[in-house]
Write a protein that holds these residues in place. Structure first.
Motif, PDB file in Angstrom:
ATOM      1  N   PRO A 124     -42.804 -35.652  37.016  1.00 25.65           N
ATOM      2  CA  PRO A 124     -42.622 -34.307  36.446  1.00 25.65           C
ATOM      3  C   PRO A 124     -43.946 -33.575  36.271  1.00 25.65           C
ATOM      4  O   PRO A 124     -44.883 -34.100  35.665  1.00 25.65           O
ATOM      5  CB  PRO A 124     -41.953 -34.606  35.101  1.00 25.65           C
ATOM      6  N   GLY A 125     -44.036 -32.399  36.845  1.00 30.24           N
ATOM      7  CA  GLY A 125     -45.227 -31.570  36.711  1.00 30.24           C
ATOM      8  C   GLY A 125     -46.401 -31.996  37.551  1.00 30.24           C
ATOM      9  O   GLY A 125     -47.503 -31.452  37.411  1.00 30.24           O
ATOM     10  N   GLN A 126     -46.214 -32.953  38.422  1.00 30.14           N
ATOM     11  CA  GLN A 126     -47.327 -33.449  39.237  1.00 30.14           C
ATOM     12  C   GLN A 126     -47.058 -33.227  40.723  1.00 30.14           C
ATOM     13  O   GLN A 126     -46.014 -32.750  41.125  1.00 30.14           O
ATOM     14  CB  GLN A 126     -47.564 -34.930  38.960  1.00 30.14           C
ATOM     15  N   HIS A 127     -48.080 -33.563  41.526  1.00 32.07           N
ATOM     16  CA  HIS A 127     -47.959 -33.382  42.956  1.00 32.07           C
ATOM     17  C   HIS A 127     -47.283 -34.589  43.606  1.00 32.07           C
ATOM     18  O   HIS A 127     -47.176 -35.653  42.995  1.00 32.07           O
ATOM     19  CB  HIS A 127     -49.353 -33.184  43.554  1.00 32.07           C
ATOM     20  N   LEU A 128     -46.824 -34.373  44.825  1.00 32.63           N
ATOM     21  CA  LEU A 128     -46.296 -35.476  45.629  1.00 32.63           C
ATOM     22  C   LEU A 128     -47.397 -36.494  45.872  1.00 32.63           C
ATOM     23  O   LEU A 128     -48.522 -36.133  46.226  1.00 32.63           O
ATOM     24  CB  LEU A 128     -45.824 -34.959  46.987  1.00 32.63           C
ATOM     25  N   GLN A 129     -47.060 -37.763  45.705  1.00 29.64           N
ATOM     26  CA  GLN A 129     -48.051 -38.786  46.011  1.00 29.64           C
ATOM     27  C   GLN A 129     -47.396 -39.960  46.711  1.00 29.64           C
ATOM     28  O   GLN A 129     -46.216 -40.251  46.504  1.00 29.64           O
ATOM     29  CB  GLN A 129     -48.786 -39.250  44.746  1.00 29.64           C
ATOM     30  N   LEU A 130     -48.190 -40.619  47.536  1.00 33.04           N
ATOM     31  CA  LEU A 130     -47.677 -41.712  48.348  1.00 33.04           C
ATOM     32  C   LEU A 130     -47.390 -42.925  47.477  1.00 33.04           C
ATOM     33  O   LEU A 130     -48.241 -43.365  46.707  1.00 33.04           O
ATOM     34  CB  LEU A 130     -48.697 -42.056  49.434  1.00 33.04           C
ATOM     35  N   LEU A 131     -46.191 -43.460  47.643  1.00 37.26           N
ATOM     36  CA  LEU A 131     -45.779 -44.648  46.906  1.00 37.26           C
ATOM     37  C   LEU A 131     -45.990 -45.900  47.762  1.00 37.26           C
ATOM     38  O   LEU A 131     -46.510 -46.910  47.303  1.00 37.26           O
ATOM     39  CB  LEU A 131     -44.309 -44.507  46.532  1.00 37.26           C
ATOM     40  N   LEU A 132     -45.534 -45.822  49.007  1.00 39.98           N
ATOM     41  CA  LEU A 132     -45.769 -46.914  49.939  1.00 39.98           C
ATOM     42  C   LEU A 132     -45.504 -46.432  51.354  1.00 39.98           C
ATOM     43  O   LEU A 132     -44.925 -45.368  51.565  1.00 39.98           O
ATOM     44  CB  LEU A 132     -44.910 -48.149  49.602  1.00 39.98           C
ATOM     45  N   LYS A 133     -45.934 -47.268  52.321  1.00 43.15           N
ATOM     46  CA  LYS A 133     -45.806 -46.884  53.717  1.00 43.15           C
ATOM     47  C   LYS A 133     -45.544 -48.114  54.568  1.00 43.15           C
ATOM     48  O   LYS A 133     -45.903 -49.232  54.205  1.00 43.15           O
ATOM     49  CB  LYS A 133     -47.078 -46.188  54.200  1.00 43.15           C
ATOM     50  N   TYR A 134     -44.909 -47.876  55.705  1.00 45.41           N
ATOM     51  CA  TYR A 134     -44.708 -48.918  56.702  1.00 45.41           C
ATOM     52  C   TYR A 134     -45.131 -48.363  58.056  1.00 45.41           C
ATOM     53  O   TYR A 134     -44.636 -47.331  58.520  1.00 45.41           O
ATOM     54  CB  TYR A 134     -43.243 -49.356  56.772  1.00 45.41           C
ATOM     55  N   PHE A 135     -46.029 -49.116  58.709  1.00 46.24           N
ATOM     56  CA  PHE A 135     -46.433 -48.765  60.066  1.00 46.24           C
ATOM     57  C   PHE A 135     -45.948 -49.832  61.043  1.00 46.24           C
ATOM     58  O   PHE A 135     -45.391 -49.513  62.085  1.00 46.24           O
ATOM     59  CB  PHE A 135     -47.955 -48.636  60.164  1.00 46.24           C
ATOM     60  N   SER A 136     -46.203 -51.075  60.742  1.00 51.16           N
ATOM     61  CA  SER A 136     -45.798 -52.174  61.623  1.00 51.16           C
ATOM     62  C   SER A 136     -45.969 -53.475  60.845  1.00 51.16           C
ATOM     63  O   SER A 136     -46.448 -53.482  59.722  1.00 51.16           O
ATOM     64  CB  SER A 136     -46.641 -52.192  62.898  1.00 51.16           C
ATOM     65  N   GLY A 137     -45.534 -54.579  61.441  1.00 53.54           N
ATOM     66  CA  GLY A 137     -45.721 -55.883  60.823  1.00 53.54           C
ATOM     67  C   GLY A 137     -44.583 -56.241  59.890  1.00 53.54           C
ATOM     68  O   GLY A 137     -43.419 -55.914  60.149  1.00 53.54           O
ATOM     69  N   ASP A 138     -44.917 -56.899  58.801  1.00 53.89           N
ATOM     70  CA  ASP A 138     -43.916 -57.363  57.835  1.00 53.89           C
ATOM     71  C   ASP A 138     -43.049 -56.189  57.395  1.00 53.89           C
ATOM     72  O   ASP A 138     -43.557 -55.211  56.854  1.00 53.89           O
ATOM     73  CB  ASP A 138     -44.628 -57.983  56.635  1.00 53.89           C
ATOM     74  N   PRO A 139     -41.738 -56.279  57.621  1.00 56.68           N
ATOM     75  CA  PRO A 139     -40.870 -55.143  57.274  1.00 56.68           C
ATOM     76  C   PRO A 139     -40.672 -54.952  55.780  1.00 56.68           C
ATOM     77  O   PRO A 139     -40.115 -53.941  55.356  1.00 56.68           O
ATOM     78  CB  PRO A 139     -39.541 -55.508  57.949  1.00 56.68           C
ATOM     79  N   LEU A 140     -41.104 -55.893  54.989  1.00 59.40           N
ATOM     80  CA  LEU A 140     -41.042 -55.733  53.536  1.00 59.40           C
ATOM     81  C   LEU A 140     -42.427 -55.315  53.050  1.00 59.40           C
ATOM     82  O   LEU A 140     -43.388 -56.076  53.146  1.00 59.40           O
ATOM     83  CB  LEU A 140     -40.616 -57.045  52.872  1.00 59.40           C
ATOM     84  N   VAL A 141     -42.512 -54.091  52.576  1.00 60.28           N
ATOM     85  CA  VAL A 141     -43.812 -53.566  52.163  1.00 60.28           C
ATOM     86  C   VAL A 141     -43.827 -53.336  50.664  1.00 60.28           C
ATOM     87  O   VAL A 141     -42.821 -52.959  50.068  1.00 60.28           O
ATOM     88  CB  VAL A 141     -44.159 -52.257  52.886  1.00 60.28           C
ATOM     89  N   LYS A 142     -44.968 -53.579  50.103  1.00 59.36           N
ATOM     90  CA  LYS A 142     -45.121 -53.393  48.660  1.00 59.36           C
ATOM     91  C   LYS A 142     -46.035 -52.200  48.403  1.00 59.36           C
ATOM     92  O   LYS A 142     -47.023 -51.988  49.103  1.00 59.36           O
ATOM     93  CB  LYS A 142     -45.696 -54.664  48.031  1.00 59.36           C
ATOM     94  N   GLY A 143     -45.629 -51.425  47.397  1.00 58.11           N
ATOM     95  CA  GLY A 143     -46.429 -50.268  47.040  1.00 58.11           C
ATOM     96  C   GLY A 143     -46.940 -50.367  45.624  1.00 58.11           C
ATOM     97  O   GLY A 143     -46.977 -51.444  45.047  1.00 58.11           O
TER      98      GLY A 143
END
Lengths: 114, 114
Positions: A40-59
């Motif tokens: 609330p009241g803040q900008h969009l920020q990246l939580l997590l991402k997946y590019f390749s490799g292990d399909p389970l990603v932690k953010g």
């Protein structure tokens, strides 16, 4: 055209409940996948991402997401939510190596009750 | 932590007027973007900018829109003759690398066209 679908527009949980937010995309090529969060009241920020490799990603903040290629899905999970997780969550996709643009889902508003 | 800043936070204008939205990206970032979100709708890509030229633009980004990097720090979005349907939240973003989707967003400029 590529699109991203988020199944839940509003989710209300109590603290300590488990969270899963659904995300599906429609694109047959290779993609990068993201979850962004807007507190609330803040900008969009990246939580997590997946590019390749292990399909389970932690953010950050205990969030994780699983890429299931056969289902074109990238669902966001957290085992135990906190009041401070109240925010809007956006799934997003880019087409790898061919485009600069992020394609966003419609967002899911999460309200965590203390 | 470095951040993207946007001004103004809110602008109200009359239909047909020109509007300039300003953004200061993170200083070592080379790629710049504008997105917008009409109330109740998805965040939509408008344009990406690199090396002083547009690298990609969406169908929304018609001749009414232009972007510029007038100096070493600012990145502007100009709407030449605003229409009612231009009312939206406009988000500036920047990134260090291309095509990774790892964008840093500003808090947005809300444009209301009357």
């Amino acid at each position: 055209a590529q699109s991203v679908s988020q199944h839940n527009h509003h989710v209300i949980l109590s603290e300590a409940a488990s969270l899963e937010l659904g995300c599906n995309y429609s694109y047959g090529g290779t993609v990068n996948l993201f979850w962004y969060v807007q507190y609330p009241g803040q900008h969009l920020q990246l939580l997590l991402k997946y590019f390749s490799g292990d399909p389970l990603v932690k953010g950050i903040k205990g969030f994780e997401a699983e890429f299931i290629k056969s289902k074109f899905s990238f669902n966001l999970r957290k085992p135990s939510v906190q009041w401070s997780d109240t925010a809007e969550y956006f799934c997003a996709v880019t087409q790898r190596d061919s485009s600069y643009k992020l394609i966003f889902g419609s967002g899911t508003r999460l309200l965590v009750r203390p | 932590e470095p951040e993207v800043t946007q001004t103004p936070s809110h602008q109200v204008t009359q239909m047909g007027q020109e509007v300039i939205l300003r953004c200061v990206p993170i200083s070592n970032h080379l790629y710049f973007y504008w997105y917008r979100q009409i109330l109740g709708q998805k965040v939509e890509f408008l344009v990406s900018f690199y090396n002083n030229e547009i690298s990609e633009k969406s169908e929304i980004f018609d001749d009414q829109f232009s972007v510029e990097r007038p100096d070493g720090s600012n990145f502007t979005l100009k709407i030449r003759s605003t229409k009612l349907e231009d009312s939206a939240m406009y988000f500036c973003a920047s990134s260090e690398k291309a095509n990774t989707g790892e964008l840093f967003f500003g808090e947005g400029s809300r444009l209301t066209v009357l």
